[in-house]
Design an enzyme around this catalytic site. Structure first.
Site, PDB file in Angstrom:
ATOM      1  N   LYS A   8       0.842  -1.206   0.000  1.00 17.00           N
ATOM      2  CA  LYS A   8       0.000   0.000   0.000  1.00 17.00           C
ATOM      3  C   LYS A   8       0.873   1.250   0.000  1.00 17.00           C
ATOM      4  CE  LYS A   8      -3.783  -2.499   2.103  1.00 17.00           C
ATOM      5  NZ  LYS A   8      -4.442  -2.980   3.296  1.00 17.00           N
ATOM      6  N   GLN A  12      -4.853  -1.707   9.430  1.00 16.35           N
ATOM      7  CA  GLN A  12      -4.647  -3.024   8.815  1.00 16.35           C
ATOM      8  C   GLN A  12      -5.202  -4.117   9.729  1.00 16.35           C
ATOM      9  OE1 GLN A  12      -3.296  -3.608   5.663  1.00 16.35           O
ATOM     10  NE2 GLN A  12      -3.969  -5.698   6.060  1.00 16.35           N
ATOM     11  N   ASP A  58     -11.550   2.443   3.705  1.00 11.45           N
ATOM     12  CA  ASP A  58     -11.803   1.003   3.563  1.00 11.45           C
ATOM     13  C   ASP A  58     -13.303   0.719   3.458  1.00 11.45           C
ATOM     14  OD1 ASP A  58      -9.680  -0.725   3.265  1.00 11.45           O
ATOM     15  OD2 ASP A  58      -9.213  -0.827   5.408  1.00 11.45           O
TER      16      ASP A  58
END
Ligand code: NAP
Length: 283
Positions: free
Chosen positions: A51, A95, A118
């Site tokens: 990422k 994460q 997200d």
């Protein structure tokens, strides 16, 4: 059969993201994504590194927060509070999975819905299910982008989603429904899975079991999307679909690797740009 090339679609998306990022930067807004990694999980470290690399390649600022395994829930919440208040941050990504002593739901709900790139916050989940504009989880959003790129209209088609996770299955079903497909969501308790699959024009497999979808489950001419990422004992990476037997029956199919996988990070970057544009609108 046409192979849906997620690698090519993601490269195109990243190019678009980069152009947008440069435009935003030139107008005084530098798009920025904060990524929080707690602990030493090897796979998570790899994902986070990819990422970070993708952000750099697309002119998005990435701010990494690598925290030790023993970080407490309150410490993590305090960091998220700071990032929520920081006007120079457009996206916040925690994460997953988090260490067991931290309540994942509490953490995801603490992220500002406006920075929830997200798309896991309940407000964004509600917006998606109501057909309102918000942040949509990156993997299913990437699948819709692939379908769009190949001019595949899902309207009126029978779609079956295998899997009901919050990350893939449920948002995928909502996106297909919002695009006027007739959607059936199936899972481990579904009784007549094979018949439902066999009746589907679009089949999305998000199970996490190698070679689960076999040729006898697939309708002739179906569009098959394989979300699965499974590592076999011999090191090979395979999807949830038995590609060799299924592909000849399909009109379109995504390979693994090179199908859905590359789209996830591209859509994360795209969501970050969307948030940065919202920042401009608010200014
Ligand atoms: P998950 O949370 O484990 O969900 C798996 C789903 O599959 C569950 O809903 C489960 O049903 C269902 N299932 C399990 N066994 C089944 C069976 N025998 N018949 C029908 N349904 C069954 O997994 P996930 O996070 O959604 O991920 C799914 C796969 O996609 C994994 O391989 C993951 O690595 C991959 N993935 C890929 C990307 C990407 O970027 N390409 C992103 C995310 C995930 P129940 O709900 O009843 O247990």
């Amino acid at each position: 059969m046409i192979l849906l090339d997620g690698k090519a679609v993601s490269a195109k998306m990243k190019e678009r993201v980069k152009n947008e990022a440069v435009k935003l930067k030139n107008s005084g807004v530098e798009p920025a994504l904060a990524v929080i990694l707690v602990g030493e999980d090897k796979a998570s470290q790899t994902y986070v590194a990819s990422k970070e690399k993708a952000c750099h390649a697309c002119d998005i600022k990435s701010i990494m927060h690598r925290l030790p395994e023993q970080t407490t829930q309150s410490e993590l919440l305090a960091l998220i509070d700071l990032l929520n208040l920081d006007d120079s941050i457009d996206g916040i990504l925690v994460q997953l999975p988090l260490p067991k002593h931290i309540n994942t739901d509490k953490i995801l709900e603490s992220i500002s819905p406006n920075k929830d790139v997200d798309g896991f916050h309940a407000i964004n989940v509600g917006k998606l299910s109501s057909g309102l504009d918000g942040f949509v989880p990156c993997t299913p959003l990437g699948i819709m982008e692939i379908l769009k790129e190949y001019d595949i209209d899902v309207s009126g088609k029978n779609a079956c989603v295998i899997g009901r996770s919050n990350i893939v299955g449920k948002p995928m079903a909502n996106l297909l429904l919002n695009a006027s497909a007739t959607v059936t969501v199936t899972h481990s308790k579904t009784k007549n899975l094979k018949e439902i699959c066999k009746n589907s024009d679009i089949l999305v497999a998000a199970i996490g079991k190698p070679f689960f979808v076999t040729e006898d489950m697939v309708k002739d001419g179906a569009i098959v999307i394989d979300v699965g990422i499974n590592r076999l004992d011999d090191g090979r990476l395979v999807g949830d679909v038995d590609f060799d037997s299924v592909a000849p029956k399909c009109s379109y199919i995504t390979p693994v690797p090179g199908g859905v996988g590359p789209m996830t990070i591209a859509m994360l970057l795209s969501n970050t740009i969307k948030s940065a544009k919202n920042r401009v609108k608010k200014a």
